[in-house]
Scaffold this active site. Structure first.
Site, PDB file in Angstrom:
ATOM      1  N   HIS A 162     -50.816  63.522 156.589  1.00 24.63           N
ATOM      2  CA  HIS A 162     -51.498  62.547 157.452  1.00 24.63           C
ATOM      3  C   HIS A 162     -50.654  62.260 158.704  1.00 24.63           C
ATOM      4  O   HIS A 162     -51.194  62.047 159.788  1.00 24.63           O
ATOM      5  CB  HIS A 162     -51.796  61.262 156.674  1.00 24.63           C
ATOM      6  CG  HIS A 162     -52.570  60.250 157.468  1.00 24.63           C
ATOM      7  ND1 HIS A 162     -53.880  60.471 157.873  1.00 24.63           N
ATOM      8  CD2 HIS A 162     -52.232  59.029 157.941  1.00 24.63           C
ATOM      9  CE1 HIS A 162     -54.295  59.428 158.571  1.00 24.63           C
ATOM     10  NE2 HIS A 162     -53.323  58.539 158.631  1.00 24.63           N
ATOM     11  N   MET A 189     -63.033  63.486 156.735  1.00 28.83           N
ATOM     12  CA  MET A 189     -63.388  62.587 155.631  1.00 28.83           C
ATOM     13  C   MET A 189     -64.129  61.342 156.117  1.00 28.83           C
ATOM     14  O   MET A 189     -64.122  60.313 155.453  1.00 28.83           O
ATOM     15  CB  MET A 189     -62.115  62.161 154.889  1.00 28.83           C
ATOM     16  CG  MET A 189     -61.271  63.316 154.392  1.00 28.83           C
ATOM     17  SD  MET A 189     -59.709  62.737 153.732  1.00 28.83           S
ATOM     18  CE  MET A 189     -58.838  64.301 153.530  1.00 28.83           C
ATOM     19  N   SER A 190     -64.754  61.451 157.279  1.00 31.67           N
ATOM     20  CA  SER A 190     -65.401  60.255 157.840  1.00 31.67           C
ATOM     21  C   SER A 190     -66.704  60.654 158.531  1.00 31.67           C
ATOM     22  O   SER A 190     -67.260  61.709 158.263  1.00 31.67           O
ATOM     23  CB  SER A 190     -64.451  59.582 158.843  1.00 31.67           C
ATOM     24  OG  SER A 190     -64.252  60.428 159.961  1.00 31.67           O
ATOM     25  N   SER A 230     -58.475  58.313 163.366  1.00 33.57           N
ATOM     26  CA  SER A 230     -57.022  58.397 163.132  1.00 33.57           C
ATOM     27  C   SER A 230     -56.251  58.691 164.413  1.00 33.57           C
ATOM     28  O   SER A 230     -56.523  59.686 165.082  1.00 33.57           O
ATOM     29  CB  SER A 230     -56.697  59.539 162.154  1.00 33.57           C
ATOM     30  OG  SER A 230     -57.109  59.215 160.875  1.00 33.57           O
ATOM     31  N   HIS A 238     -63.349  54.270 154.883  1.00 35.53           N
ATOM     32  CA  HIS A 238     -63.628  55.577 154.283  1.00 35.53           C
ATOM     33  C   HIS A 238     -64.020  55.400 152.822  1.00 35.53           C
ATOM     34  O   HIS A 238     -63.568  54.457 152.163  1.00 35.53           O
ATOM     35  CB  HIS A 238     -62.367  56.456 154.337  1.00 35.53           C
ATOM     36  CG  HIS A 238     -61.790  56.629 155.696  1.00 35.53           C
ATOM     37  ND1 HIS A 238     -60.981  55.670 156.285  1.00 35.53           N
ATOM     38  CD2 HIS A 238     -61.892  57.639 156.593  1.00 35.53           C
ATOM     39  CE1 HIS A 238     -60.628  56.096 157.494  1.00 35.53           C
ATOM     40  NE2 HIS A 238     -61.164  57.277 157.710  1.00 35.53           N
ATOM     41  N   ALA A 292     -60.387  62.579 163.758  1.00 29.40           N
ATOM     42  CA  ALA A 292     -59.435  63.675 163.649  1.00 29.40           C
ATOM     43  C   ALA A 292     -59.990  64.601 162.575  1.00 29.40           C
ATOM     44  O   ALA A 292     -60.512  64.135 161.558  1.00 29.40           O
ATOM     45  CB  ALA A 292     -58.071  63.140 163.244  1.00 29.40           C
ATOM     46  N   HIS A 337     -55.053  53.427 161.286  1.00 30.62           N
ATOM     47  CA  HIS A 337     -56.331  52.749 161.476  1.00 30.62           C
ATOM     48  C   HIS A 337     -56.084  51.248 161.549  1.00 30.62           C
ATOM     49  O   HIS A 337     -55.791  50.620 160.535  1.00 30.62           O
ATOM     50  CB  HIS A 337     -57.290  53.027 160.318  1.00 30.62           C
ATOM     51  CG  HIS A 337     -57.944  54.366 160.405  1.00 30.62           C
ATOM     52  ND1 HIS A 337     -59.181  54.555 160.975  1.00 30.62           N
ATOM     53  CD2 HIS A 337     -57.533  55.581 160.015  1.00 30.62           C
ATOM     54  CE1 HIS A 337     -59.496  55.840 160.923  1.00 30.62           C
ATOM     55  NE2 HIS A 337     -58.516  56.487 160.337  1.00 30.62           N
ATOM     56  N   TYR A 378     -62.863  57.147 150.538  1.00 35.10           N
ATOM     57  CA  TYR A 378     -61.663  57.340 149.713  1.00 35.10           C
ATOM     58  C   TYR A 378     -60.812  56.072 149.579  1.00 35.10           C
ATOM     59  O   TYR A 378     -59.904  56.028 148.762  1.00 35.10           O
ATOM     60  CB  TYR A 378     -60.820  58.530 150.211  1.00 35.10           C
ATOM     61  CG  TYR A 378     -60.207  58.384 151.590  1.00 35.10           C
ATOM     62  CD1 TYR A 378     -59.151  57.515 151.836  1.00 35.10           C
ATOM     63  CD2 TYR A 378     -60.668  59.165 152.648  1.00 35.10           C
ATOM     64  CE1 TYR A 378     -58.581  57.404 153.094  1.00 35.10           C
ATOM     65  CE2 TYR A 378     -60.114  59.067 153.914  1.00 35.10           C
ATOM     66  CZ  TYR A 378     -59.070  58.187 154.118  1.00 35.10           C
ATOM     67  OH  TYR A 378     -58.511  58.079 155.363  1.00 35.10           O
ATOM     68  N   GLU A 379     -61.140  55.062 150.392  1.00 36.09           N
ATOM     69  CA  GLU A 379     -60.460  53.777 150.210  1.00 36.09           C
ATOM     70  C   GLU A 379     -61.123  52.971 149.085  1.00 36.09           C
ATOM     71  O   GLU A 379     -60.682  51.864 148.771  1.00 36.09           O
ATOM     72  CB  GLU A 379     -60.498  52.970 151.512  1.00 36.09           C
ATOM     73  CG  GLU A 379     -59.709  53.617 152.638  1.00 36.09           C
ATOM     74  CD  GLU A 379     -59.905  52.867 153.948  1.00 36.09           C
ATOM     75  OE1 GLU A 379     -59.188  51.878 154.172  1.00 36.09           O
ATOM     76  OE2 GLU A 379     -60.789  53.269 154.743  1.00 36.09           O
ATOM     77  N   ASN A 402     -55.330  69.993 163.250  1.00 32.78           N
ATOM     78  CA  ASN A 402     -54.621  70.967 162.411  1.00 32.78           C
ATOM     79  C   ASN A 402     -55.566  72.099 162.027  1.00 32.78           C
ATOM     80  O   ASN A 402     -56.783  71.939 162.078  1.00 32.78           O
ATOM     81  CB  ASN A 402     -54.129  70.267 161.129  1.00 32.78           C
ATOM     82  CG  ASN A 402     -55.287  69.608 160.382  1.00 32.78           C
ATOM     83  OD1 ASN A 402     -55.715  68.508 160.719  1.00 32.78           O
ATOM     84  ND2 ASN A 402     -55.810  70.300 159.393  1.00 32.78           N
TER      85      ASN A 402
HETATM   86  N1  HPA Z   1     -59.193  68.020 156.288  1.00 26.30           N
HETATM   87  C1  HPA Z   1     -59.813  66.848 156.090  1.00 26.30           C
HETATM   88  N2  HPA Z   1     -59.660  65.812 156.894  1.00 26.30           N
HETATM   89  C2  HPA Z   1     -58.879  65.945 157.978  1.00 26.30           C
HETATM   90  C3  HPA Z   1     -58.206  67.150 158.242  1.00 26.30           C
HETATM   91  C4  HPA Z   1     -58.379  68.243 157.357  1.00 26.30           C
HETATM   92  O1  HPA Z   1     -57.823  69.347 157.528  1.00 26.30           O
HETATM   93  N3  HPA Z   1     -57.502  66.952 159.403  1.00 26.30           N
HETATM   94  C5  HPA Z   1     -57.754  65.686 159.805  1.00 26.30           C
HETATM   95  N4  HPA Z   1     -58.582  65.071 158.934  1.00 26.30           N
END
Ligand code: HPA
Length: 286
Positions: free
Chosen positions: A257, A221-222, A39, A92, A122, A70, A94-95, A245
């Site tokens: 996001h 998530m990857s 990301s 992913h 990320a 992406h 989740y897609e 974050n």
């Molecule tokens: N959680 C899950 N996936 C992420 C996060 C998060 O805090 N930050 C960037 N991708």
């Protein structure tokens, strides 16, 4: 005719062969190093010299990236004198993709000749001492996606080598090289364990407390399936998380996001310097 796999859809090795064929027709030769860009980091692929770009949509049976930030291309070109193949945009779970579809770019880049893989992502930080903008080398991972890319059809169509006999998913030599490069470039690089969850929802504070107790330093998530696939192919893997974050519950801020991609964009210059130094120093003789 395209064979159907157990779950339907073209089998992996046909899709990999189609991708290889398309890339070779576009003039992409053998590559030294493979990279997957997460990301907000996909702009790195725009810095390759003499790039050959093949959009995923031009490859028969290939999935498409659906996530903002992406892109969906293979880009092959020169970086620091090395031939690099990049997956600009990843897939992913989740897609709605299967684990074995998520790792298709890895299989394609391996088939192009890559002898090492660098994955970037990320991720959320589970440590208050690692604020947004921190770079973290991945020492190990937890696959909490409960999906494994090696399950089911095998790229060769033969019996899968189901159990991968490796303690280390991430190559210790490449991890050391990341640290040596960071030192040389005076880039602060932390190290830790990446927990991969299925998403697409961000975690709850309770889940983050659970992950922290379990020993995770970053959450995303990857990546976990990609690293498993690469290791099973005998392709050494290095990983870098850009902590965009604080994970849920570490601050009161609500995570979006947009914020993830914004922080990634602000920090990616440092990551690019690290990646360039890493590629330059990589020993590809073995
Ligand atoms: N959680 C899950 N996936 C992420 C996060 C998060 O805090 N930050 C960037 N991708």
């Amino acid at each position: 005719m395209t064979q159907a796999s157990a779950r339907g859809g073209p089998v992996t090795h046909d899709v990999v062969a189609a991708a290889l064929d398309r890339l070779e027709r576009a003039g992409a030769g053998p590559i030294d190093v493979a990279m997957v860009l997460g990301s907000g980091l996909s702009v790195l692929a725009d810095h390759l010299e003499d790039p050959v770009r093949v959009p995923y949509r031009e490859i028969d049976g290939f999935p498409q990236s659906t996530v903002p930030g992406h892109a969906g291309n293979f880009v092959v070109g020169t970086l620091e004198g090395r031939t690099v193949g990049m997956a600009q945009g990843r897939f992913h779970l989740y897609e709605g993709y299967e684990a074995r579809e998520v790792v298709l770019p890895i299989r394609v880049l391996h088939a192009l000749g890559a002898r090492a893989l660098l994955v970037t992502n990320a991720a959320g930080s589970l440590d208050r001492r690692r604020p947004p903008g921190t770079l973290m080398a991945i020492r190990d991972q937890m696959n909490l996606q409960f999906a494994n890319p090696l399950a089911g059809s095998h790229p060769t169509g033969r019996t899968a080598r189901m159990m991968v006999e490796r303690t280390e998913t991430y190559d210790p030599g490449l991890l050391a090289l990341l640290h040596a490069t960071a030192l040389e470039q005076t880039i602060r690089l932390r190290e830790g364990v990446y927990a991969g969850l299925p998403g697409p929802t961000y975690e709850t504070p309770a889940e983050i407390r659970f992950l922290k107790r379990a020993g995770a330093d970053a959450v995303g998530m990857s990546t976990v399936g990609e690293a498993i696939a690469a290791a099973s192919l005998g392709m050494p893997v290095a990983g870098v998380s850009l902590l965009t974050n604080y994970a849920a519950g570490l601050t009161r801020r609500h995570l979006t996001h947009d914020e993830v991609t914004r922080v990634a964009e602000r920090t990616r210059h440092r990551l690019e310097r690290l990646v360039r130094g890493f590629v330059r120093r990589l020993d590809l003789r073995s």
